[in-house]
Design a protein around this motif. Structure first.
Motif, PDB file in Angstrom:
ATOM      1  N   GLU A   1       0.825  -1.193   0.000  1.00  0.00           N
ATOM      2  CA  GLU A   1       0.000   0.000   0.000  1.00  0.00           C
ATOM      3  C   GLU A   1       0.866   1.252   0.000  1.00  0.00           C
ATOM      4  OE1 GLU A   1      -4.067   1.406   2.281  1.00  0.00           O
ATOM      5  OE2 GLU A   1      -2.703  -0.004   3.228  1.00  0.00           O
ATOM      6  N   GLY A   2       0.532   2.175  -0.916  1.00  0.00           N
ATOM      7  CA  GLY A   2       1.290   3.415  -1.008  1.00  0.00           C
ATOM      8  C   GLY A   2       2.345   3.397  -2.088  1.00  0.00           C
ATOM      9  N   GLN A   3       2.680   2.206  -2.601  1.00  0.00           N
ATOM     10  CA  GLN A   3       3.666   2.131  -3.683  1.00  0.00           C
ATOM     11  C   GLN A   3       3.000   2.544  -4.991  1.00  0.00           C
ATOM     12  OE1 GLN A   3       4.927  -2.002  -3.193  1.00  0.00           O
ATOM     13  NE2 GLN A   3       6.971  -1.277  -2.709  1.00  0.00           N
ATOM     14  N   ALA A   4       3.730   3.324  -5.806  1.00  0.00           N
ATOM     15  CA  ALA A   4       3.184   3.789  -7.081  1.00  0.00           C
ATOM     16  C   ALA A   4       3.617   2.910  -8.239  1.00  0.00           C
ATOM     17  CB  ALA A   4       3.606   5.233  -7.334  1.00  0.00           C
ATOM     18  N   GLY A   5       4.729   2.233  -8.102  1.00  0.00           N
ATOM     19  CA  GLY A   5       5.255   1.425  -9.203  1.00  0.00           C
ATOM     20  C   GLY A   5       4.792  -0.012  -9.134  1.00  0.00           C
ATOM     21  N   LEU A   6       5.636  -0.877  -9.625  1.00  0.00           N
ATOM     22  CA  LEU A   6       5.384  -2.320  -9.615  1.00  0.00           C
ATOM     23  C   LEU A   6       4.041  -2.642 -10.271  1.00  0.00           C
ATOM     24  CD1 LEU A   6       7.101  -4.671  -8.629  1.00  0.00           C
ATOM     25  CD2 LEU A   6       5.747  -4.761  -6.574  1.00  0.00           C
ATOM     26  N   HIS A   7       3.862  -2.102 -11.502  1.00  0.00           N
ATOM     27  CA  HIS A   7       2.585  -2.288 -12.170  1.00  0.00           C
ATOM     28  C   HIS A   7       2.338  -3.742 -12.547  1.00  0.00           C
ATOM     29  CE1 HIS A   7       1.876   1.895 -12.118  1.00  0.00           C
ATOM     30  NE2 HIS A   7       2.791   2.223 -13.000  1.00  0.00           N
ATOM     31  N   ARG A   8       3.390  -4.508 -12.680  1.00  0.00           N
ATOM     32  CA  ARG A   8       3.224  -5.911 -13.036  1.00  0.00           C
ATOM     33  C   ARG A   8       3.169  -6.802 -11.798  1.00  0.00           C
ATOM     34  NH1 ARG A   8       1.585  -7.595 -18.133  1.00  0.00           N
ATOM     35  NH2 ARG A   8       2.400  -6.156 -19.665  1.00  0.00           N
ATOM     36  N   ALA A   9       2.862  -6.217 -10.627  1.00  0.00           N
ATOM     37  CA  ALA A   9       2.818  -6.985  -9.386  1.00  0.00           C
ATOM     38  C   ALA A   9       1.806  -8.122  -9.504  1.00  0.00           C
ATOM     39  CB  ALA A   9       2.447  -6.078  -8.223  1.00  0.00           C
ATOM     40  N   ALA A  10       2.206  -9.304  -9.002  1.00  0.00           N
ATOM     41  CA  ALA A  10       1.287 -10.440  -9.000  1.00  0.00           C
ATOM     42  C   ALA A  10       0.243 -10.309  -7.899  1.00  0.00           C
ATOM     43  CB  ALA A  10       2.063 -11.744  -8.842  1.00  0.00           C
ATOM     44  N   PHE A  11       0.579  -9.545  -6.849  1.00  0.00           N
ATOM     45  CA  PHE A  11      -0.342  -9.340  -5.732  1.00  0.00           C
ATOM     46  C   PHE A  11      -0.231  -7.902  -5.262  1.00  0.00           C
ATOM     47  CE2 PHE A  11       0.921 -13.771  -5.672  1.00  0.00           C
ATOM     48  CZ  PHE A  11      -0.278 -14.434  -5.527  1.00  0.00           C
ATOM     49  N   VAL A  12      -1.325  -7.405  -4.663  1.00  0.00           N
ATOM     50  CA  VAL A  12      -1.291  -6.108  -3.999  1.00  0.00           C
ATOM     51  C   VAL A  12      -1.737  -6.319  -2.560  1.00  0.00           C
ATOM     52  CG1 VAL A  12      -1.676  -4.748  -6.070  1.00  0.00           C
ATOM     53  CG2 VAL A  12      -3.640  -5.562  -4.778  1.00  0.00           C
ATOM     54  N   GLU A  13      -1.211  -5.474  -1.652  1.00  0.00           N
ATOM     55  CA  GLU A  13      -1.477  -5.628  -0.225  1.00  0.00           C
ATOM     56  C   GLU A  13      -2.102  -4.343   0.307  1.00  0.00           C
ATOM     57  OE1 GLU A  13       1.041  -6.581   3.851  1.00  0.00           O
ATOM     58  OE2 GLU A  13       1.978  -5.501   2.200  1.00  0.00           O
ATOM     59  N   ALA A  14      -3.136  -4.514   1.114  1.00  0.00           N
ATOM     60  CA  ALA A  14      -3.743  -3.398   1.843  1.00  0.00           C
ATOM     61  C   ALA A  14      -3.645  -3.686   3.332  1.00  0.00           C
ATOM     62  CB  ALA A  14      -5.201  -3.219   1.438  1.00  0.00           C
ATOM     63  N   VAL A  15      -3.360  -2.661   4.134  1.00  0.00           N
ATOM     64  CA  VAL A  15      -3.120  -2.829   5.574  1.00  0.00           C
ATOM     65  C   VAL A  15      -4.018  -1.868   6.343  1.00  0.00           C
ATOM     66  CG1 VAL A  15      -1.391  -2.783   7.396  1.00  0.00           C
ATOM     67  CG2 VAL A  15      -0.727  -3.460   5.077  1.00  0.00           C
TER      68      VAL A  15
END
Length: 560
Positions: free
Chosen positions: A258-272
């Motif tokens: 959460e809060g990262q702007a890059g890593l558009h090809r991320a396999a997962f995203v995290e919210a906290v």
């Protein structure tokens, strides 16, 4: 020149195609990047909403059990049981804790004395009762004795099941009597989370996973622990023999936090979402959303490309139609101009033979007048046989005049006749008739030879071509013009030769080019028009290379 123009056009088309392919590839790449970023952002928003929802449920669960030890700390019977150790009072407290555990859903509720030993417990009648057990080593006991209340997540000493221990100190007369302990079991909550998502969990301040929808993740970490942090966790006995290793998902660089702007090809995203010093995490995969977004982006770019191609083809079709219309109009105007040139050429040729034709007509007209006068005298004298003879001469002379005028009218008419079977010798006779006076004046002769064959053509047009060729020979000074007919199985060749000076070598290459002539008063259109006429009839007109004089060859289709 044609090859060079075609090659340039091909290179231009290839260049445009490569440019379009490059733009399409760039548009696809940009669309995929934008679609991926939007898809990941959308997943992150959903993860954030899910984290807020799960944290709210988790907070309500904690708040419910946080009130329980506070309420128990004021219980008079529990305080009396600690002071007197009266078995009857202890039994009352046991039953009260048993009922409270069943009613609230707490895993265990028990009472410790000031030394950390269990005095009463909700499981007092079960084989694994806590009564009499020593929990003085537990952090939640020591912290509560020191600070009145405490919390600790740890494995149960007997059950080996994890849970959150919430404690509250009991005081009387300024003296600490003991500690109430409520153990919260999150297994029911974890089952609910598993139904909602497989990647929801809670971590403490060190990043150790305490509650997880996936049981295999429990007591793993979301970051590497230092040796000191690992040793402290071991001494507290909170996590048993768990290795406290970093979770594989976080060990790989595929999670956009959460809060990262890059890593558009991320396999997962995290919210906290924080809850009472802990953090609720939600991990959501992006593969499905990204794949769907990329597919849609590619489809959109493809549709846009097809639209552009369709518009280009429509524009090209309209342009071709316009070019075809313009070309047809130009061809029509050109045909009209060519027809006008042909007619002008005929009239010019006819003008050249007019004087001779007039002489041909004047002689019969004078003879007709004489015969008519004689016939009148003979009739007056009743000399009928002689009168009939004079009238017969008049009729013959009239027919001769009619043949001359018919030939002139046919030659001068503007519209061509129908193409059909035409005798070459008939054409030769027409030329003799039109040029007889000029041939006589110049002392020239027009000689024909060869079989009498028929061609598929139109008389006026063929007569115009041959008359032009014979006139040119006479203009050049020839005195003998020969027309020889040669036939093959499907063609007829008419060879016009003369005994004139021949064709100037400097003019030979430009014979059939407009406005190139060796005559002082000529326009240089006669041979050009003649060649076009023969071409329209399906034949050819070429210049030969005789040893003397000039030679032109007219080749036409043979007619049976």
């Amino acid at each position: 020149m044609l090859f060079r123009v075609t090659s340039s056009r091909t290179r231009l088309l290839v260049g445009v195609a490569l440019l379009f392919a490059g733009l399409l590839a760039g548009a696809l790449l940009l669309a995929e990047r934008l679609a991926t970023a939007r898809a990941v952002d959308g997943v992150a928003e959903r993860a954030r909403a899910s984290a807020i929802l799960l944290a709210s449920g988790y907070r309500r669960e904690l708040d419910k059990f946080n009130l329980l030890p506070i309420a128990l700390a004021g219980d008079a019977e529990a305080r009396a049981a600690l002071l007197t150790r009266d078995p009857a009072l202890i039994e009352v407290v046991n039953r009260k804790l048993e009922a409270l555990s069943a009613e609230t859903g707490a895993a265990n509720v028990y009472l410790l004395d000031a030394r950390g030993r269990t005095v009463a417990a909700s499981n007092w009648q079960l084989p694994g009762s806590f009564v009499g057990d020593d929990y003085s080593f537990r952090g939640y006991f020591r912290d509560a004795m020191r600070a009145q209340s405490a919390q600790q997540f740890a494995l149960g000493q007997r059950s080996r099941k994890p849970g959150l221990y919430i404690t509250r100190r009991i005081d009387a007369g300024g003296q600490a009597l003991g500690v109430f302990v409520v153990k919260v079991d999150f297994r029911a909550l974890e089952r609910e989370w598993r139904e909602a998502t497989n990647a929801a969990f809670v971590t403490d301040g060190r990043g150790i996973i305490l509650v997880s929808a996936d049981p295999a993740w429990r007591f793993q970490t979301i970051r590497p622990l230092s040796d000191e942090e690992r040793a402290t966790a071991r001494r507290s006995l909170e996590y048993g023999a768990a290795p406290l290793v970093e979770n594989a998902l976080f060990r790989s660089a595929v999670v956009r936090r959460e809060g990262q702007a890059g890593l558009h090809r991320a396999a997962f995203v995290e919210a906290v979402e924080p809850v009472h010093g802990w953090q609720v995490h939600v991990i959501v995969g992006t593969a499905a959303a990204v794949a769907s977004a990329i597919t849609f982006a590619r489809l959109a770019v493809g549709i846009a490309a097809l639209g552009i191609v369709a518009l280009y083809l429509l524009w090209r079709h309209r342009r071709r139609n316009e070019e075809t219309r313009i070309a047809a109009a130009a061809d029509k105007r050109l045909a009209a101009l060519r027809e006008q040139l042909i007619q002008a050429n005929k009239l010019a040729t006819l003008g050249q033979v007019t004087a001779g034709v007039a002489h041909e007509i004047n002689q019969p007209v004078a003879a007709i007048g004489a015969y008519a006068h004689n016939a009148a005298l003979l009739l007056d004298r009743d000399r009928l046989p002689e009168a009939r003879e004079a009238i017969g001469h008049i009729a013959a002379l009239t027919e001769r005049i009619g043949s001359i005028t018919r030939e002139m009218r046919g030659f001068a008419r503007r519209a061509p006749g129908e193409i059909g079977r035409l005798s070459v010798n008939d054409v030769f006779d027409g030329i003799r008739l039109l040029l007889r006076d000029r041939l006589t004046i110049l002392g020239a002769e027009f000689v024909t030879s060869g079989p009498d064959v028929c061609v598929r053509a139109e008389r006026v047009r063929v007569e115009q071509v041959l008359l032009n060729l014979v006139q040119n020979a006479l203009d050049a000074g020839a005195r003998t013009i020969t027309a020889t007919t040669v036939e093959t199985w499907d063609r007829v060749r008419i060879v016009i030769t003369d005994d004139g000076p021949g064709i100037d070598p400097g003019m030979r290459d430009a014979l059939f080019q407009p406005f190139r002539t060796s005559k002082q008063s000529g326009l240089g259109l006669g041979l050009v028009i003649s060649r076009d006429i023969v071409a329209e009839l399906g034949g050819t007109l070429t210049a030969g290379h005789p040893a003397k004089g000039a030679e032109f060859i007219v080749e036409l289709e043979r007619s049976e």
